[in-house]
Motif scaffolding. Structure first.
Motif, PDB file in Angstrom:
ATOM      1  N   PRO A 273       0.798  -1.234   0.000  1.00 46.69           N
ATOM      2  CA  PRO A 273       0.000   0.000   0.000  1.00 46.69           C
ATOM      3  C   PRO A 273       0.827   1.279   0.000  1.00 46.69           C
ATOM      4  O   PRO A 273       0.522   2.215  -0.739  1.00 46.69           O
ATOM      5  CB  PRO A 273      -0.843  -0.128   1.278  1.00 46.69           C
ATOM      6  N   GLY A 274       1.872   1.329   0.822  1.00 47.89           N
ATOM      7  CA  GLY A 274       2.671   2.550   0.910  1.00 47.89           C
ATOM      8  C   GLY A 274       3.315   2.919  -0.406  1.00 47.89           C
ATOM      9  O   GLY A 274       3.307   4.083  -0.823  1.00 47.89           O
ATOM     10  N   MET A 275       3.852   1.916  -1.100  1.00 50.73           N
ATOM     11  CA  MET A 275       4.497   2.181  -2.394  1.00 50.73           C
ATOM     12  C   MET A 275       3.468   2.596  -3.439  1.00 50.73           C
ATOM     13  O   MET A 275       3.710   3.480  -4.266  1.00 50.73           O
ATOM     14  CB  MET A 275       5.258   0.934  -2.846  1.00 50.73           C
ATOM     15  N   ALA A 276       2.305   1.958  -3.412  1.00 48.66           N
ATOM     16  CA  ALA A 276       1.257   2.318  -4.370  1.00 48.66           C
ATOM     17  C   ALA A 276       0.729   3.721  -4.115  1.00 48.66           C
ATOM     18  O   ALA A 276       0.405   4.457  -5.050  1.00 48.66           O
ATOM     19  CB  ALA A 276       0.113   1.296  -4.291  1.00 48.66           C
ATOM     20  N   LEU A 277       0.635   4.120  -2.842  1.00 50.97           N
ATOM     21  CA  LEU A 277       0.189   5.476  -2.513  1.00 50.97           C
ATOM     22  C   LEU A 277       1.172   6.516  -3.049  1.00 50.97           C
ATOM     23  O   LEU A 277       0.760   7.552  -3.582  1.00 50.97           O
ATOM     24  CB  LEU A 277       0.031   5.625  -0.997  1.00 50.97           C
TER      25      LEU A 277
END
Length: 420
Positions: A273-277
């Motif tokens: 999630p963090g990388m996609a955000l």
């Protein structure tokens, strides 16, 4: 000149042209208000965006782009390219490093709000804003098959209370001709505001969605249906949209992601999630930069208005400068006087603009949070605001040096003889 210190003389000079001074200061104030307002909303939007999901190590769905998977599974924007089978969900859930999973099924709506099929593990494991837990403002989690939990925004806009009923419609639009009105859902809980898409969501159980889509159940079945709290004991769906994954050790995320992305039985994709955000923000960040540049140019316009006001008054003030020279003022005093006037106007405008910004934010912050999920964390001036005030004042003084230099040259040439 000892009887008339330059700061006091600059203030009197500004007050003597109060109408022009007020308009010029207001121009600066409005430009500073716009700049600071854009910055505060920009930072609030980014912080709220980054805090949408926390504590989830992976999101798994059908193979597509990472941004698309993030958008429909977390932000409930758009639609998945495909569903994933329950067998694949169980296979990933049974991996050695997996601590918990939360299934998600999308595709239905209620009066424009997305309906999320899940189970009570969602309220236990979904976290936001640095691992903050979801909390119930009223009621509690899902109970029987036809129970529902709604977000704070849904409750506010539709006026729902615990114990009320709602009808789920097929599709994601606000209006639908396919209403599953044979099986109304009973509200068991209302979540506290989070500033995330959770606030705009309706949560029901997976077996409840299966029941309305299969045409199963009736009013009598609804009344007499009793289920245990163990969500695993219910009938399993054939397909789901996506699922959240929590790991025993976050370091295992990359290994499990690789295993999911190469899963042989189905085209799956796992994202962090963090990388996609970060990737998603880089796409929409161009608008953020554009807004900042526009606001900066508006501030520059305010500063140019000070330069214009002083320049247009120079010819009218040549007699004034000559009188000051006769009273003992030196050319550099004239130069400093005009620079001080420019700085004083900018300082007044910047301080007024800062005060106006925070006054507006105090009024609008609840609206921004409730309607747009933008949380403004700081509602009082800080070092950044002081730096902006100082920068605007310094820039005005720098721009004021040009008309001040012209006045300096004129004061050397004119003496008491004024050329009209």
């Amino acid at each position: 000149m000892s009887r008339f210190p330059l700061p006091r003389l600059a203030l009197r000079s500004v007050l003597n042209r109060r109408a022009t001074a007020i308009l010029t200061a207001l121009t600066v104030a409005i430009s500073v208000t716009l700049f600071l307002g854009v910055e505060k909303v920009r930072h609030g939007a980014r912080a709220s965006f980054e805090n949408t999901i926390s504590g989830t190590d992976l999101i798994v769905g059908a193979r597509s782009s990472p941004i698309n998977l993030l958008l429909y599974s977390i932000f409930h924007i758009g639609d998945p390219t495909n569903a994933i089978s329950w067998e694949s969900y169980e296979a990933v859930s049974g991996a050695p490093s997996v601590a918990w999973t939360v299934p998600i099924s999308l595709g239905d709506s209620h009066r424009g709000f997305r309906v999320v099929g899940t189970d009570n593990r969602f309220f236990e494991h979904y976290k936001y804003a640095n691992r903050r837990d979801l909390e119930f403002a009223n009621g509690g989690p899902l109970e029987d098959t036809f129970s529902a939990v709604i977000g704070a925004r849904v409750a506010d806009e539709l006026g729902y209370e615990v114990g009320g009923e709602l009808i789920v419609a097929h599709g994601g639009g606000e209006f639908s001709f396919v209403q599953h009105d044979q099986n109304p859902f009973t509200l068991t809980g209302i979540l506290a505001p989070t500033g995330t898409p959770v606030d705009r969501s309706v949560f029901v159980r997976l077996d409840g969605l299966d029941a309305i889509h299969d045409g199963a159940g009736s009013g009598e079945d609804h009344a007499g249906d009793a289920h245990t709290e163990d969500d695993h004991a219910h009938a399993e769906p054939d397909q789901i949209t996506a699922f959240l994954v929590g790991l025993d050790h976050p370091a295992a995320a990359l290994r499990l992601q690789r295993q999911v992305n190469t899963y042989p039985d189905e085209a799956l994709q796992a994202i962090i999630p963090g990388m996609a955000l970060v990737q998603l923000w880089s796409v929409i960040g161009a608008a953020e930069t554009t807004l900042t540049l526009i606001a900066a140019f508006v501030v520059l316009t305010g500063l140019v208005s000070i330069l214009t006001a002083i320049l247009t008054s120079l010819n009218e003030r040549r007699r004034e400068m000559a009188i000051l020279r006769a009273l003992g003022a030196r050319p550099h005093h004239i130069f400093t006087l005009l620079v001080s006037e420019a700085a004083l106007l900018a300082l007044a405008g910047a301080v007024l603009g800062t005060a106006l910004t925070y006054g507006l934010l105090a009024v609008l912050a609840p609206v921004l949070e409730a309607r747009y999920a933008i949380l403004i964390a700081q509602l009082w001036p800080g070092l950044y605001d002081l730096a902006i005030v100082a920068a605007v004042t310094g820039a005005a003084a720098l721009l004021g040096a040009f008309p001040a230099w012209r006045a300096y040259r004129n004061s050397l040439a004119d003496g008491m003889t004024i050329r009209v």
